[in-house]
Scaffold this motif. Sequence first.
Motif, short mmCIF file in Angstrom:
data_model
loop_
_atom_site.label_atom_id
_atom_site.label_comp_id
_atom_site.label_asym_id
_atom_site.label_seq_id
_atom_site.Cartn_x
_atom_site.Cartn_y
_atom_site.Cartn_z
N ILE A 26 0.69 -1.04 0.10
CA ILE A 26 0.06 0.05 -0.04
C ILE A 26 1.06 1.21 -0.02
O ILE A 26 1.83 1.28 0.59
CB ILE A 26 -1.05 -0.01 1.26
CG1 ILE A 26 -1.82 -1.18 1.13
CG2 ILE A 26 -1.65 1.28 1.44
CD1 ILE A 26 -2.64 -1.36 2.20
N THR A 27 0.59 2.08 -0.86
CA THR A 27 1.48 3.22 -0.74
C THR A 27 1.06 4.02 0.62
O THR A 27 0.04 4.16 0.94
CB THR A 27 0.68 4.29 -2.02
OG1 THR A 27 0.79 3.75 -3.37
CG2 THR A 27 1.47 5.62 -2.13
N GLY A 28 2.25 4.63 1.16
CA GLY A 28 2.36 5.19 2.19
C GLY A 28 2.86 4.39 3.40
O GLY A 28 3.27 4.71 4.32
N VAL A 45 3.84 3.98 8.75
CA VAL A 45 3.22 4.72 7.76
C VAL A 45 3.63 6.25 7.71
O VAL A 45 3.97 6.72 8.54
CB VAL A 45 1.63 4.65 7.39
CG1 VAL A 45 0.84 3.46 7.51
CG2 VAL A 45 1.09 5.16 8.88
N ALA A 47 1.93 10.12 5.64
CA ALA A 47 1.10 10.83 5.09
C ALA A 47 1.19 12.03 5.02
O ALA A 47 1.84 12.85 6.05
CB ALA A 47 -0.25 10.43 5.40
N GLN A 52 -5.13 12.54 4.68
CA GLN A 52 -4.58 11.34 3.91
C GLN A 52 -4.36 10.20 4.89
O GLN A 52 -4.41 8.92 4.40
CB GLN A 52 -3.31 11.88 3.27
CG GLN A 52 -2.59 10.72 2.18
CD GLN A 52 -1.20 11.11 1.78
OE1 GLN A 52 -0.31 11.73 2.51
NE2 GLN A 52 -1.38 11.44 0.45
N ASP A 55 -7.71 8.34 5.23
CA ASP A 55 -7.94 7.62 4.09
C ASP A 55 -7.14 6.43 4.03
O ASP A 55 -7.51 5.16 3.64
CB ASP A 55 -7.75 8.66 2.83
CG ASP A 55 -8.07 7.64 1.55
OD1 ASP A 55 -9.15 7.53 1.50
OD2 ASP A 55 -7.12 7.36 0.54
N LEU A 56 -5.84 6.56 4.39
CA LEU A 56 -4.95 5.33 4.15
C LEU A 56 -5.20 4.28 5.23
O LEU A 56 -5.45 3.10 5.00
CB LEU A 56 -3.30 5.74 4.80
CG LEU A 56 -2.42 4.81 4.80
CD1 LEU A 56 -1.94 4.11 3.71
CD2 LEU A 56 -1.13 5.34 5.20
N LYS A 60 -7.81 2.03 3.07
CA LYS A 60 -6.89 1.09 2.55
C LYS A 60 -6.67 -0.15 3.48
O LYS A 60 -6.66 -1.28 3.09
CB LYS A 60 -5.83 1.62 1.99
CG LYS A 60 -5.77 2.67 0.77
CD LYS A 60 -4.88 3.22 0.32
CE LYS A 60 -5.36 4.26 -0.78
NZ LYS A 60 -4.98 5.58 -0.83
#
Length: 78
Positions: A26-28, A45, A47, A52, A55-56, A60
């Motif tokens: 996952i991005t982040g 993580v 952000a 953001q 949302d992550l 996700k």
Amino acid sequence: MALSAFILIEVAGDHTKSAYKTVQRITGVKAAYTVSGNYDLIVQVEAENMEQLSDLLLSKIRAVDGVTKTNTFIVLNV
């Protein structure tokens, strides 16, 4: 300045390995570890802002198959 956080993740049954593989892509996500104890994974993580990060986490990480619980710790010092 980016926000950093550690997310402790509880995974149901035998989904730990597949959840680990999915989460680390996952991005982040900067690092992911399988651990023993009350949680199954610890994820670091980054952000750009709280929106953001939210949302992550909500869209996700919590959407990963097998994830049943998360506990997020925002880093206060860098």
